[in-house]
Design a protein around this motif. Sequence first.
Motif, PDB file in Angstrom:
ATOM      1  N   PRO A 205     -40.649  10.034 -10.001  1.00  0.00           N
ATOM      2  CA  PRO A 205     -41.414   9.011 -10.206  1.00  0.00           C
ATOM      3  C   PRO A 205     -42.239   9.334 -11.506  1.00  0.00           C
ATOM      4  O   PRO A 205     -41.954   7.915 -12.309  1.00  0.00           O
ATOM      5  N   VAL A 206     -41.814  10.122 -12.490  1.00  0.00           N
ATOM      6  CA  VAL A 206     -42.136  10.532 -13.988  1.00  0.00           C
ATOM      7  C   VAL A 206     -41.952  11.120 -14.267  1.00  0.00           C
ATOM      8  O   VAL A 206     -40.950  12.248 -13.999  1.00  0.00           O
ATOM      9  N   GLN A 207     -41.540  10.653 -15.782  1.00  0.00           N
ATOM     10  CA  GLN A 207     -40.872  11.726 -16.960  1.00  0.00           C
ATOM     11  C   GLN A 207     -41.382  12.988 -17.434  1.00  0.00           C
ATOM     12  O   GLN A 207     -41.262  14.087 -18.155  1.00  0.00           O
ATOM     13  N   ASP A 208     -43.019  13.082 -17.420  1.00  0.00           N
ATOM     14  CA  ASP A 208     -43.333  13.364 -18.133  1.00  0.00           C
ATOM     15  C   ASP A 208     -44.482  14.468 -17.466  1.00  0.00           C
ATOM     16  O   ASP A 208     -45.074  13.814 -16.993  1.00  0.00           O
ATOM     17  N   ALA A 209     -45.430  15.245 -18.502  1.00  0.00           N
ATOM     18  CA  ALA A 209     -46.738  15.582 -17.680  1.00  0.00           C
ATOM     19  C   ALA A 209     -47.901  14.680 -18.289  1.00  0.00           C
ATOM     20  O   ALA A 209     -48.916  15.682 -17.393  1.00  0.00           O
ATOM     21  N   ASP A 210     -48.052  14.190 -19.298  1.00  0.00           N
ATOM     22  CA  ASP A 210     -48.980  13.284 -19.619  1.00  0.00           C
ATOM     23  C   ASP A 210     -49.970  12.762 -18.349  1.00  0.00           C
ATOM     24  O   ASP A 210     -51.026  13.015 -18.573  1.00  0.00           O
ATOM     25  N   CYS A 211     -49.520  12.643 -17.365  1.00  0.00           N
ATOM     26  CA  CYS A 211     -50.128  11.466 -16.288  1.00  0.00           C
ATOM     27  C   CYS A 211     -50.973  12.873 -15.642  1.00  0.00           C
ATOM     28  O   CYS A 211     -52.331  11.734 -14.187  1.00  0.00           O
ATOM     29  N   PHE A 212     -51.105  14.125 -15.697  1.00  0.00           N
ATOM     30  CA  PHE A 212     -51.664  15.167 -14.807  1.00  0.00           C
ATOM     31  C   PHE A 212     -52.534  16.099 -15.637  1.00  0.00           C
ATOM     32  O   PHE A 212     -52.647  15.730 -17.235  1.00  0.00           O
ATOM     33  N   LYS A 213     -53.375  16.117 -15.187  1.00  0.00           N
ATOM     34  CA  LYS A 213     -55.258  16.478 -15.140  1.00  0.00           C
ATOM     35  C   LYS A 213     -55.000  17.950 -14.564  1.00  0.00           C
ATOM     36  O   LYS A 213     -54.964  17.761 -12.930  1.00  0.00           O
ATOM     37  N   THR A 214     -55.935  19.176 -14.839  1.00  0.00           N
ATOM     38  CA  THR A 214     -56.514  20.143 -14.135  1.00  0.00           C
ATOM     39  C   THR A 214     -57.539  19.211 -13.577  1.00  0.00           C
ATOM     40  O   THR A 214     -58.419  18.460 -13.397  1.00  0.00           O
ATOM     41  N   GLY A 215     -57.561  19.761 -11.911  1.00  0.00           N
ATOM     42  CA  GLY A 215     -59.129  19.290 -10.404  1.00  0.00           C
ATOM     43  C   GLY A 215     -58.051  18.786 -10.357  1.00  0.00           C
ATOM     44  O   GLY A 215     -58.643  18.069  -8.418  1.00  0.00           O
ATOM     45  N   GLN A 216     -56.919  17.852 -10.306  1.00  0.00           N
ATOM     46  CA  GLN A 216     -56.025  16.807  -9.912  1.00  0.00           C
ATOM     47  C   GLN A 216     -55.269  17.328  -8.604  1.00  0.00           C
ATOM     48  O   GLN A 216     -54.284  19.177  -8.737  1.00  0.00           O
ATOM     49  N   VAL A 217     -55.072  16.789  -7.132  1.00  0.00           N
ATOM     50  CA  VAL A 217     -54.336  17.530  -6.279  1.00  0.00           C
ATOM     51  C   VAL A 217     -53.065  16.539  -6.142  1.00  0.00           C
ATOM     52  O   VAL A 217     -52.792  15.323  -6.168  1.00  0.00           O
ATOM     53  N   VAL A 218     -51.964  16.979  -6.858  1.00  0.00           N
ATOM     54  CA  VAL A 218     -50.121  16.123  -6.604  1.00  0.00           C
ATOM     55  C   VAL A 218     -49.458  16.921  -5.685  1.00  0.00           C
ATOM     56  O   VAL A 218     -49.183  17.740  -5.539  1.00  0.00           O
ATOM     57  N   GLN A 219     -49.071  15.594  -4.662  1.00  0.00           N
ATOM     58  CA  GLN A 219     -47.699  16.345  -3.710  1.00  0.00           C
ATOM     59  C   GLN A 219     -46.770  14.986  -3.890  1.00  0.00           C
ATOM     60  O   GLN A 219     -46.652  13.922  -3.764  1.00  0.00           O
ATOM     61  N   ASP A 220     -45.772  15.936  -3.814  1.00  0.00           N
ATOM     62  CA  ASP A 220     -44.735  15.285  -2.883  1.00  0.00           C
ATOM     63  C   ASP A 220     -44.149  15.697  -2.328  1.00  0.00           C
ATOM     64  O   ASP A 220     -43.896  16.585  -1.237  1.00  0.00           O
ATOM     65  N   LEU A 221     -43.981  14.440  -1.122  1.00  0.00           N
ATOM     66  CA  LEU A 221     -43.668  14.420   0.306  1.00  0.00           C
ATOM     67  C   LEU A 221     -41.952  15.122   0.608  1.00  0.00           C
ATOM     68  O   LEU A 221     -41.330  15.691   1.200  1.00  0.00           O
ATOM     69  N   LEU A 231     -43.114  17.497  -9.466  1.00  0.00           N
ATOM     70  CA  LEU A 231     -44.801  18.559  -8.951  1.00  0.00           C
ATOM     71  C   LEU A 231     -44.453  20.121  -9.988  1.00  0.00           C
ATOM     72  O   LEU A 231     -45.629  20.514  -9.943  1.00  0.00           O
ATOM     73  N   ARG A 232     -43.501  19.870 -10.103  1.00  0.00           N
ATOM     74  CA  ARG A 232     -43.054  21.180 -12.305  1.00  0.00           C
ATOM     75  C   ARG A 232     -44.073  20.207 -12.987  1.00  0.00           C
ATOM     76  O   ARG A 232     -44.489  21.020 -13.826  1.00  0.00           O
ATOM     77  N   LEU A 233     -43.841  18.625 -13.092  1.00  0.00           N
ATOM     78  CA  LEU A 233     -44.440  18.029 -14.035  1.00  0.00           C
ATOM     79  C   LEU A 233     -46.057  18.248 -13.834  1.00  0.00           C
ATOM     80  O   LEU A 233     -46.898  18.684 -14.855  1.00  0.00           O
ATOM     81  N   ALA A 234     -45.766  18.456 -12.533  1.00  0.00           N
ATOM     82  CA  ALA A 234     -48.364  18.527 -12.562  1.00  0.00           C
ATOM     83  C   ALA A 234     -48.069  19.708 -12.921  1.00  0.00           C
ATOM     84  O   ALA A 234     -49.745  19.989 -13.031  1.00  0.00           O
ATOM     85  N   ARG A 235     -47.711  20.340 -12.361  1.00  0.00           N
ATOM     86  CA  ARG A 235     -48.347  22.116 -12.282  1.00  0.00           C
ATOM     87  C   ARG A 235     -48.183  22.481 -14.360  1.00  0.00           C
ATOM     88  O   ARG A 235     -49.747  22.758 -14.252  1.00  0.00           O
ATOM     89  N   SER A 236     -47.149  22.073 -14.697  1.00  0.00           N
ATOM     90  CA  SER A 236     -47.694  21.606 -16.291  1.00  0.00           C
ATOM     91  C   SER A 236     -48.573  21.374 -16.771  1.00  0.00           C
ATOM     92  O   SER A 236     -49.286  21.472 -17.846  1.00  0.00           O
ATOM     93  N   GLY A 237     -49.009  20.094 -16.514  1.00  0.00           N
ATOM     94  CA  GLY A 237     -50.532  19.163 -16.789  1.00  0.00           C
ATOM     95  C   GLY A 237     -51.592  19.934 -15.972  1.00  0.00           C
ATOM     96  O   GLY A 237     -52.438  19.634 -16.481  1.00  0.00           O
TER      97      GLY A 237
END
Length: 284
Positions: A205-221, A231-237
């Motif tokens: 859904p996104v192509q970079d990690a800029d929208c993710f942050k520490t403390g956030q939970v991100v799930q891919d169904l 999820l790899r982008l979310a982890r890197s963010g």
Amino acid sequence: MGKRWFGVMGDPVMHSVSPAMMNAAFTAQNLDAVYLAFHVPAESLTEAVNGLRALGAAGVNVTIPHKQAVLEVTDSTSKEAELAGAANTLWFLEDGSIHAHNTDIEGWWGSVSPVLPMHWERAAVLGAGGASRAVLTALSLYKPDCKVDIVVRDVGKAEAIARQFADRLTIDIHDWQARGEVISACDLAVNTTSLGMWPHEDGSPVQDADCFKTGQVVQDLVYAPLETHFLRLARSGGATPVDGLGMLVGQGAASFRLWTGLAAPQAVMRQAAEQALAQRRANA
């Protein structure tokens, strides 16, 4: 009593790892039962459900594209299925009636709630299909005070779902172009679309990690692959990633409990599902 049999119906369905997962559960609990996959086109749904009842099926799971339409051919509906407007589990009762339930709701909440922070307020839901209905229903039952942002390409479709939950959740709808901004403002982000599903693993859904942050939970169904590009982008963010297999195992465990009255061996089920996914990749 002879062997009890269960299954999953959908179109497509032969890719499903549910037979491996559920048969492993039956074996672990020493049950004389089997779980099969049934390819059922949309135009044959009513005939298929009635045929399974006539042939003595004990229960079936329902997947794409039948989760909403199947409610029209059942005799009773649980509160969860009614709220979601969809069912993923049918139970063929001894009196000949068919009960519809939705274990996706419990399965999804069980997969994500253990890692959510104690105090969180805002969730982003990407997509407006059947999976998003399960997520919204779970939030309406377990976290009705949260704010929900639905991000979609088809705003009209999202508006219809938002009206369904208007008396239970505070929902805002956003065009797909705003997804990065919306995700960055949320405590929980859930991708309910098929973007990134094997064999199109570069999708996200996104192509970079800029929208993710520490403390956030991100799930891919999406659960094939287990770790998607999203999820790899979310982890890197800095976010906490949650794969989609937990929801699959959780809904299967809830169906198992409904049908058998026994606790489901979830560790065994997850292991069997992971092995089936690995075998699929090896055979590709």
